[in-house]
Design an enzyme around this catalytic site. Sequence first.
Site, PDB file in Angstrom:
ATOM      1  CE  LYS A   7      -4.549   1.672  -0.593  1.00 43.69           C
ATOM      2  NZ  LYS A   7      -4.034   0.465   0.048  1.00 43.69           N
ATOM      3  CE  LYS A  43      -1.276   4.095   2.405  1.00 42.14           C
ATOM      4  NZ  LYS A  43      -1.152   3.096   3.491  1.00 42.14           N
ATOM      5  CB  SER A  65      -0.960   0.008   1.193  1.00 47.52           C
ATOM      6  OG  SER A  65      -2.006  -0.903   0.980  1.00 47.52           O
ATOM      7  CB  SER A  79      -4.204   1.715   3.966  1.00 45.94           C
ATOM      8  OG  SER A  79      -3.367   1.298   2.918  1.00 45.94           O
TER       9      SER A  79
END
EC number: 3.4.21.-
Length: 292
Positions: free
Chosen positions: A48, A207, A45, A102
Amino acid sequence: MFKKALFILSLCPSFALAQSYVVYDFTHNRVLESHASDSIQPIASVTKLMTANVFLENNKNPNCRIAITKEDTDRIKGTGTKLPKNIPISCNELLKAMLVHSDNYAAHALSRAAGISRRQFIKKMNEKAHQLGMYSTRFHDSSGLSSYNISSPMDLVKLAKYSLNKSDIKRLSNLSATYIQAGKQKLYIKNTNKLVRDEIFDAAVNKTGYIQESGYNLVFINKHRCKNATIGVISLNNTSSAYRSSFTKSKLEKFGCTALNGRTIRDVAGEAQYEDGYDEVGFNTLIQKLSK
């Protein structure tokens, strides 16, 4: 069942699965400490961050709204979403759900919401990576569920530095928790990064990422200067969410960053409930589907 699981894992790309990291001084553009920082691994993730950049640069509609549909379903890992289906949701709220919690469905929806096709969106993600000099990086989807989304810590330094130019990314990176307005529903979500969720450090860019193939990943830039420098820690394939948090904290403190009010990391037992991406439940669901 066990043979089927091994077969599924054999289909995944082969990488040297060991922790790799870089501690980077973004003020003076220099590496402070690193290990295998050019190692190419799945990033989950962390993808992202690029999704957010490409969406923000290509969406021309400030009032953008889009509904979560069957098209956004996670068919790779079997993860779910808190977001309601078939109800138009503000793209700003989806961006929040994607960066704070997320949410994979939000990432998929945003790739359809910028006025281009999903395929064109992924192409732009790869073009942006090349533009930034991220030559070891490839994107196959907007969520990071695919293990073919790959990069290295040094490539991710470039993405993290670029993300510092986006006020929305910086603002959302540092939300410990927030609400998502989805139609008439108001959904409470928490940050997937314990360091931000428990307000141990403030983030400028943040993140997390996790799928089984990647281990526990994190891109983190501390919001406050550490001995006159902006310091970030980027690590891939940590052994657990708890280790990822403690490792990042130790490296930040080593190079002069101070935890907020001297806070320490506690209550790591319940970490899994906040983790994004591919979890054991999703893996078991996938095996069951393929075994029928």
